[in-house]
Design an enzyme around this catalytic site. Structure first.
Site, PDB file in Angstrom:
ATOM      1  N   GLY A 157      43.031   3.261 -50.514  1.00 12.40           N
ATOM      2  CA  GLY A 157      44.120   4.363 -50.438  1.00 12.40           C
ATOM      3  C   GLY A 157      45.331   3.633 -50.546  1.00 12.40           C
ATOM      4  NE  ARG A 158      48.844   7.576 -48.408  1.00  7.30           N
ATOM      5  CZ  ARG A 158      48.543   8.873 -48.020  1.00  7.30           C
ATOM      6  NH1 ARG A 158      48.940   9.620 -48.831  1.00  7.30           N
ATOM      7  NH2 ARG A 158      47.776   9.193 -47.033  1.00  7.30           N
ATOM      8  CB  ILE A 159      48.021   0.664 -46.785  1.00  8.06           C
ATOM      9  CG1 ILE A 159      48.819   1.704 -46.151  1.00  8.06           C
ATOM     10  CG2 ILE A 159      48.386  -0.539 -46.224  1.00  8.06           C
ATOM     11  CD1 ILE A 159      48.894   2.105 -44.778  1.00  8.06           C
ATOM     12  CB  THR A 224      47.290  -4.226 -41.297  1.00 10.54           C
ATOM     13  OG1 THR A 224      46.728  -3.897 -42.866  1.00 10.54           O
ATOM     14  CG2 THR A 224      47.880  -5.618 -41.281  1.00 10.54           C
ATOM     15  NE  ARG A 226      44.619   3.685 -35.753  1.00 10.64           N
ATOM     16  CZ  ARG A 226      45.721   3.642 -36.388  1.00 10.64           C
ATOM     17  NH1 ARG A 226      46.178   2.442 -37.008  1.00 10.64           N
ATOM     18  NH2 ARG A 226      46.472   4.514 -36.461  1.00 10.64           N
ATOM     19  CD  GLU A 255      45.881  -1.538 -31.303  1.00 12.96           C
ATOM     20  OE1 GLU A 255      46.962  -0.752 -30.988  1.00 12.96           O
ATOM     21  OE2 GLU A 255      45.572  -1.916 -32.625  1.00 12.96           O
ATOM     22  CG  HIS A 274      49.130  -1.162 -33.776  1.00  9.84           C
ATOM     23  ND1 HIS A 274      48.236  -0.376 -33.677  1.00  9.84           N
ATOM     24  CD2 HIS A 274      49.515  -0.753 -35.125  1.00  9.84           C
ATOM     25  CE1 HIS A 274      47.830   0.523 -34.585  1.00  9.84           C
ATOM     26  NE2 HIS A 274      48.785   0.414 -35.422  1.00  9.84           N
TER      27      HIS A 274
HETATM   28  C1  GLV Z   1      49.764   2.751 -37.596  1.00 11.70           C
HETATM   29  O1  GLV Z   1      48.807   2.221 -37.324  1.00 11.70           O
HETATM   30  C2  GLV Z   1      49.587   4.289 -38.116  1.00 11.70           C
HETATM   31  O2  GLV Z   1      48.508   4.739 -38.135  1.00 11.70           O
HETATM   32  O3  GLV Z   1      50.753   4.938 -38.553  1.00 11.70           O
END
Ligand code: GLV
Length: 308
Positions: A157-159, A224, A226, A255, A274
């Protein structure tokens, strides 16, 4: 005028637009998230038309039953695993999230974690403060080369793409894993693995004991996405055995981790609270989008950022 419930105090200018639009806004003022019964009670008491929530709140079928007039849920996050999308769809409640505006901040953090784990920054910093650094050491604090290394980006995806762009600047070879079938082969080759899949039933414990065993010995895992994408018991074992050189986590399940969680005792674990999207700019823009989603939902318009 509609009723809007904001489940966490969000000190961002965009929230003013809800008041300016004449809506009746209730904000849970506390610094901590409400537990599910308390949130349900607040929802029942306020009977909101719109909810602006954070990833710390579970918006599930039980909660929806307490909000008969609810028309829109705007998540102050891009991930929506805290929301029962099917239950919202069944009730005709529109759901929005905050994509794009946090992509670069999250990719920056993923890369910061990768570099920190590779070069043992947290350990070095601890040693300096503890007085354990007495002289330059030829073979002290040796880490892994980042430049030129192979990086598996799990999640197309984007990230993930933004992380791949950063990796290009480090002359890394990037293996994009968009299909589960390609996962183990990529893990076997990668010196670094960075996770960027949403949490769904299909990705729950995607990185399980078998996936960790498939990793190249000495690999470094960065998460980064989940926490529940990783089987943390298996991760602790892989760190303890030394099969993984290190793991750097922005996210855990739960968390925060309870202080007694065995994962916190595993060697070479770097964990941060997070903070993927935690830049001033990203959070301001997330607030703007979340508010735009609420306003559109209340007006009966299509949300600017609907969750598909
Ligand atoms: C952060 O974890 C988000 O989903 O924006």
């Amino acid at each position: 005028m509609a009723r809007v419930l904001i489940t966490r105090a969000l000190p961002f200018a965009a929230l003013e637009r809800l008041h300016e639009a004449g809506h009746q806004v209730t904000v849970h003022p506390g610094p901590d998230p409400l537990d599910p019964p308390a949130l349900r009670a607040l929802v029942a008491a306020t009977d909101p038309d719109g909810i602006l929530c954070a990833l710390t709140e579970q918006i599930d079928a039980t909660l929806l039953r307490a909000a008969p007039g609810l028309r829109v849920v705007a998540n102050f996050a891009v991930g929506t695993d805290n929301i029962d999308l099917a239950a919202c769809a069944a009730r005709g409640v529109a759901v929005g999230n905050t994509p794009d505006v946090l992509t670069d901040a999250t990719a920056d953090l993923a890369f910061a974690l990768l570099l920190a784990a590779a070069r043992r920054l947290a350990e070095g910093e601890r040693d300096v403060r503890a007085g354990a650094w007495t002289t330059w050491v030829p073979d002290g604090w040796l880490g892994a080369d980042v430049h030129g290394a192979t990086l598996a980006v799990v999640g197309a995806g984007r990230i993930g793409e933004a992380v791949a762009r950063r990796a290009a600047g480090f002359d890394m070879e990037v293996l994009r894993v968009g299909r589960r079938d390609d996962l183990h082969a990529a893990l076997a080759r990668a010196a670094f693995v960075s996770l960027h899949v949403p949490l769904t039933p299909a990705t729950h414990h995607l990185i399980d004991a078998a996936a960790l065993a498939a990793c190249r010995p000495g690999a470094i895992l960065v998460n980064t996405a989940r926490g529940a994408v990783v089987d943390q018991v298996a991760l602790a074992a892989a760190l303890t055995s030394g099969h993984l050189a290190a793991a750097a986590l922005d996210v855990t399940d739960p968390e925060p981790l309870p202080p007694a969680d065995p994962l916190l005792r595993a060697p070479n674990l770097l964990v941060v609270p997070h903070i993927g999207s935690a830049t001033r700019g990203a959070r301001e823009r997330m607030a703007e989008i979340a508010v735009a989603n609420v306003l559109a939902g209340l007006a009966g318009r299509a949300l600017p950022h609907p969750v598909a």
